[in-house]
Design a protein around this motif. Sequence first.
Motif, PDB file in Angstrom:
ATOM      1  N   ASP B 106     -10.726   2.388   3.127  1.00 47.17           N
ATOM      2  CA  ASP B 106      -9.637   3.347   2.958  1.00 47.17           C
ATOM      3  C   ASP B 106     -10.020   4.553   2.106  1.00 47.17           C
ATOM      4  N   THR B 107     -11.174   4.498   1.473  1.00 47.01           N
ATOM      5  CA  THR B 107     -11.570   5.622   0.628  1.00 47.01           C
ATOM      6  C   THR B 107     -12.927   6.162   1.082  1.00 47.01           C
ATOM      7  N   THR B 108     -13.041   7.488   1.112  1.00 53.98           N
ATOM      8  CA  THR B 108     -14.288   8.090   1.575  1.00 53.98           C
ATOM      9  C   THR B 108     -15.386   7.868   0.529  1.00 53.98           C
ATOM     10  N   SER B 109     -16.634   7.871   0.973  1.00 58.25           N
ATOM     11  CA  SER B 109     -17.735   7.542   0.062  1.00 58.25           C
ATOM     12  C   SER B 109     -17.872   8.578  -1.051  1.00 58.25           C
ATOM     13  N   ASP B 110     -17.438   9.824  -0.799  1.00 58.88           N
ATOM     14  CA  ASP B 110     -17.511  10.827  -1.864  1.00 58.88           C
ATOM     15  C   ASP B 110     -16.296  10.783  -2.790  1.00 58.88           C
ATOM     16  N   MET B 111     -15.436   9.773  -2.605  1.00 53.85           N
ATOM     17  CA  MET B 111     -14.239   9.570  -3.434  1.00 53.85           C
ATOM     18  C   MET B 111     -13.277  10.764  -3.394  1.00 53.85           C
ATOM     19  N   LEU B 112     -13.327  11.522  -2.324  1.00 51.64           N
ATOM     20  CA  LEU B 112     -12.440  12.681  -2.238  1.00 51.64           C
ATOM     21  C   LEU B 112     -11.071  12.284  -1.666  1.00 51.64           C
ATOM     22  N   PHE B 113     -11.064  11.388  -0.663  1.00 55.09           N
ATOM     23  CA  PHE B 113      -9.802  11.023  -0.029  1.00 55.09           C
ATOM     24  C   PHE B 113      -9.602   9.511   0.023  1.00 55.09           C
ATOM     25  N   THR B 114      -8.337   9.082  -0.161  1.00 51.87           N
ATOM     26  CA  THR B 114      -7.952   7.709   0.162  1.00 51.87           C
ATOM     27  C   THR B 114      -6.847   7.778   1.193  1.00 51.87           C
ATOM     28  N   LEU B 115      -7.003   6.978   2.236  1.00 43.21           N
ATOM     29  CA  LEU B 115      -6.032   6.986   3.328  1.00 43.21           C
ATOM     30  C   LEU B 115      -5.150   5.751   3.232  1.00 43.21           C
ATOM     31  N   THR B 116      -3.830   5.937   3.140  1.00 44.39           N
ATOM     32  CA  THR B 116      -2.920   4.792   3.111  1.00 44.39           C
ATOM     33  C   THR B 116      -1.764   5.024   4.073  1.00 44.39           C
ATOM     34  N   GLU B 117      -1.010   3.958   4.285  1.00 46.52           N
ATOM     35  CA  GLU B 117       0.189   4.083   5.112  1.00 46.52           C
ATOM     36  C   GLU B 117       1.410   3.977   4.211  1.00 46.52           C
ATOM     37  N   VAL B 118       2.500   4.601   4.621  1.00 45.66           N
ATOM     38  CA  VAL B 118       3.734   4.480   3.860  1.00 45.66           C
ATOM     39  C   VAL B 118       4.857   4.191   4.857  1.00 45.66           C
ATOM     40  N   ALA B 119       5.816   3.385   4.428  1.00 51.23           N
ATOM     41  CA  ALA B 119       6.853   2.926   5.355  1.00 51.23           C
ATOM     42  C   ALA B 119       7.632   4.087   5.954  1.00 51.23           C
ATOM     43  N   CYS B 120       8.108   5.003   5.118  1.00 52.29           N
ATOM     44  CA  CYS B 120       8.841   6.153   5.648  1.00 52.29           C
ATOM     45  C   CYS B 120       8.932   7.200   4.557  1.00 52.29           C
ATOM     46  N   LEU B 121       8.613   8.431   4.902  1.00 55.58           N
ATOM     47  CA  LEU B 121       8.702   9.504   3.909  1.00 55.58           C
ATOM     48  C   LEU B 121      10.050  10.199   3.958  1.00 55.58           C
ATOM     49  N   GLY B 122      10.869   9.817   4.915  1.00 63.15           N
ATOM     50  CA  GLY B 122      12.203  10.395   4.986  1.00 63.15           C
ATOM     51  C   GLY B 122      12.254  11.827   5.489  1.00 63.15           C
ATOM     52  N   CYS B 123      11.235  12.264   6.195  1.00 61.12           N
ATOM     53  CA  CYS B 123      11.261  13.601   6.815  1.00 61.12           C
ATOM     54  C   CYS B 123      11.202  13.429   8.318  1.00 61.12           C
ATOM     55  N   CYS B 124      12.059  12.536   8.841  1.00 64.66           N
ATOM     56  CA  CYS B 124      11.935  12.085  10.222  1.00 64.66           C
ATOM     57  C   CYS B 124      12.035  13.218  11.237  1.00 64.66           C
ATOM     58  N   SER B 125      12.733  14.309  10.858  1.00 63.67           N
ATOM     59  CA  SER B 125      12.891  15.383  11.826  1.00 63.67           C
ATOM     60  C   SER B 125      11.591  16.141  12.025  1.00 63.67           C
ATOM     61  N   LEU B 126      10.620  15.913  11.147  1.00 64.31           N
ATOM     62  CA  LEU B 126       9.343  16.615  11.270  1.00 64.31           C
ATOM     63  C   LEU B 126       8.258  15.697  11.825  1.00 64.31           C
ATOM     64  N   ALA B 127       8.654  14.546  12.355  1.00 64.14           N
ATOM     65  CA  ALA B 127       7.681  13.541  12.796  1.00 64.14           C
ATOM     66  C   ALA B 127       6.712  14.099  13.837  1.00 64.14           C
ATOM     67  N   PRO B 128       5.472  13.627  13.836  1.00 62.32           N
ATOM     68  CA  PRO B 128       4.862  12.742  12.842  1.00 62.32           C
ATOM     69  C   PRO B 128       4.431  13.490  11.579  1.00 62.32           C
ATOM     70  N   VAL B 129       4.501  12.765  10.467  1.00 59.10           N
ATOM     71  CA  VAL B 129       4.345  13.393   9.163  1.00 59.10           C
ATOM     72  C   VAL B 129       3.231  12.710   8.376  1.00 59.10           C
ATOM     73  N   ILE B 130       2.466  13.494   7.615  1.00 60.89           N
ATOM     74  CA  ILE B 130       1.609  12.899   6.586  1.00 60.89           C
ATOM     75  C   ILE B 130       1.887  13.616   5.271  1.00 60.89           C
ATOM     76  N   MET B 131       1.520  12.968   4.180  1.00 66.78           N
ATOM     77  CA  MET B 131       1.701  13.594   2.876  1.00 66.78           C
ATOM     78  C   MET B 131       0.344  13.536   2.184  1.00 66.78           C
ATOM     79  N   ILE B 132      -0.157  14.676   1.745  1.00 60.68           N
ATOM     80  CA  ILE B 132      -1.386  14.674   0.970  1.00 60.68           C
ATOM     81  C   ILE B 132      -0.997  15.052  -0.448  1.00 60.68           C
ATOM     82  N   ASP B 133      -1.224  14.144  -1.375  1.00 64.03           N
ATOM     83  CA  ASP B 133      -0.716  14.274  -2.741  1.00 64.03           C
ATOM     84  C   ASP B 133       0.789  14.565  -2.679  1.00 64.03           C
ATOM     85  N   ASP B 134       1.258  15.726  -3.111  1.00 62.70           N
ATOM     86  CA  ASP B 134       2.699  15.968  -3.066  1.00 62.70           C
ATOM     87  C   ASP B 134       3.120  16.888  -1.929  1.00 62.70           C
ATOM     88  N   THR B 135       2.196  17.233  -1.064  1.00 64.63           N
ATOM     89  CA  THR B 135       2.525  18.169   0.005  1.00 64.63           C
ATOM     90  C   THR B 135       2.728  17.424   1.324  1.00 64.63           C
TER      91      THR B 135
END
Lengths: 588, 158
Positions: B106-135
């Motif tokens: 789940d984490t890149t070898s350069d420790m720059l990114f970790t990829l996880t799943e989240v149950a729901c971010l509550g922005c369903c009208s914009l689906a599909p959605v990802i969140m990177i840090d707070d954005t």
Amino acid sequence: MNEITVKVGMASCGIAAGASEVYEVLARRQKESGGFKLVSTACIGMCFEEPIVEFSGGKLGTISLGAVNPAKVEEHLRDYLDAKLPDANIILADHYDGKYNELLRGQTRIVLRNCGVIDPKSIDDYEAHGGYTALRKALTMDPEKVVEEVKASGLRGRGGAGFSTGLKWSFAARAQGKKKYVICNADEGDPGAFMDRSTLEGDPHNVIEGMIIGAYAMGADEGYIYCRAEYPMAIRHLTIAIQKAEEKGYLGKNILGSDFSFELHIKEGAGAFVCGEETALMQSIEGKRGMPTIRPPFPAERGLWGCPTNINNVETWANITYIINNGSSAFRKIGTENSTGTKVFALAGKIAGSGLIEVPMGIELRDVIYKVGGGMKTDKPFKAVQMGGPSGGCIPASLLDTIVDYDSINATGAIMGSGGMVVMDSGTCMVDVARFFLNFTQNESCGKCTFCRIGTRRMLEILTRITEGKGEPEDLDKLEELASNIIKGSLCGLGQTAPNPVLTTLRYFRDEYLAHIEEKRCPAGVCTALLRYEVIPEKCIGCTACSRKCPVSCISGKVKEVHHIDQDKCIKCGACYSACKFDAIRKG
Amino acid sequence: MEQDFSQLTESIKKYRGKPGILIPLLQEVQQIMGYLSKDTMAYLSRELDIPAAEIYGVATFYSMFKLKPQGKHIIRVCKGTACHVSNADGIKDALKTALELEDGEDTTSDMLFTLTEVACLGCCSLAPVIMIDDTTYGKLSPDGISRILERYAYEEGK
């Protein structure tokens, strides 16, 4: 003449759609030349049209514009100041012919009345819209009278189960104990639901005021709002609201000069769906693993730290101020006999008007989807609407005349739930949807009850097998047997309702399960293992786009000749399907 | 690797002896240390006189607590219903490919990114959605993923 006001919708979804850039442009313009008041408000519900800007106070009256481009917003402002109507395409709602006027007319806003109207960070704005008048009124009433009023309103818990709020309050009010707590359950965990997020982001004071009134009615002097950590803006707005309410004497010691005192805290959740269950939630506030406990004793007798406790959901609390201000009879006038008031829904999925709506109870599902929700997003026909998240079920097209009230929705096998409504079209596979929810509950089961812990896992295995084309004829019986045992053998609502998505899809879409099992076919074309990609010879012009994209080189054919897919080698990745510009590849 | 616990003194002082503090304490400690190592939990157990098993039990119960080092940027793929029916799996696959993550990583070898799943971010009208840090990024398609990631890699001068 009124002051010109420009409002920008700055809830989480607005910001994700680019509202900050729009706001910055306006803020710069205001700093340079002034001439208008700039307000950041929250979600007005039309999430599909974010970023949304509303102009008011000018000759044109109030106009909302949707999908506003930061590069164009200054031009829109100039036009508005010159009383020039903008391009009709971006007008959402106004006194003229906004394209969503119809959509707004179908709604009745009690809970969301201030959302998208006021600045949620300003207590003055809330007060200017009638804020904290309900609290003043309640403080002149006897606490028992307040409980009676809520009971008479017929309000039922909006978290999903629909228990009478007034009755629940009366238990906590009657309970013996020096110390009592009230809790707001804002651990909104259903995938596909965002009502509570929007309510807290858009009108935090309304929820807080409801809680203060409840605390007064039940004799509690301390309260918690248990909010998901995934909702940073809701937590930020609540924190500001609590601080302002304390400064103004609505919270703290001797509220408004009375001898009633109430202290309110925010608790951040740490990511566990089961904490939406009230006994698990209290365990979590106490700093423990959030596992449900046996009831009785009910929280009203022995709850948080062993004290009598009342827990209500965000939307339930948000109804209280209206009931106190307008009286229970005004509230009863909305909705049906046994389900009074309104319900907030988060519309999502394959619907044109995805967003937040509030409709009177008793409205037909058909009207929710086709009138208020604006109908389907694409040409694909409606297939089902999922209500109640992982605890709910899928309601098919044949039952669209079902009305929105607790009993009618329960009769379909779904539940009212907290308000998530995900619309699905013919491109959605119902077996895959059932598997999706089971995967969710299986992951989120706390592991306390064996049937929930292991039973959901077995159900998930069977469903996965079916979607992979390895289903067996007796699988459906096994699913039903497991489902009935899990319902019986689980302590809390998570386990007791976990099989619902499977049971409702089996009830209404059994043929789809059978197609997967007997014909090894996914009618919706979703389950990868069952897909087959074929070239339609009449449409293929031999452009070679597909064969160049194919990662396993299983497409043969010369330029300008019909191509062919080798089914033995095909890994069903769909690259050819997306690459073809002539719709010459069939998926099914 | 030895971890420096001196930065936790303030937090421990703030929470010591109070009831119901374990979750906020662990949240704060994770914020400071980046994740909750075995050593960190043992240290907290000693300092606060809470059984290590209780701390470990809470840390493993809630999805927010991370027991392994995390990448600099956390990418959350929303797995809510609306996102699921709008091809969230395709988005996740595209992220895994772009980040060159093997199954189970789940984490890149350069420790720059970790990829996880989240149950729901509550922005369903914009689906599909990802969140990177707070954005939050919405209305995504698998093809558009690498463009978003480039921005973060660019900041790192990579």
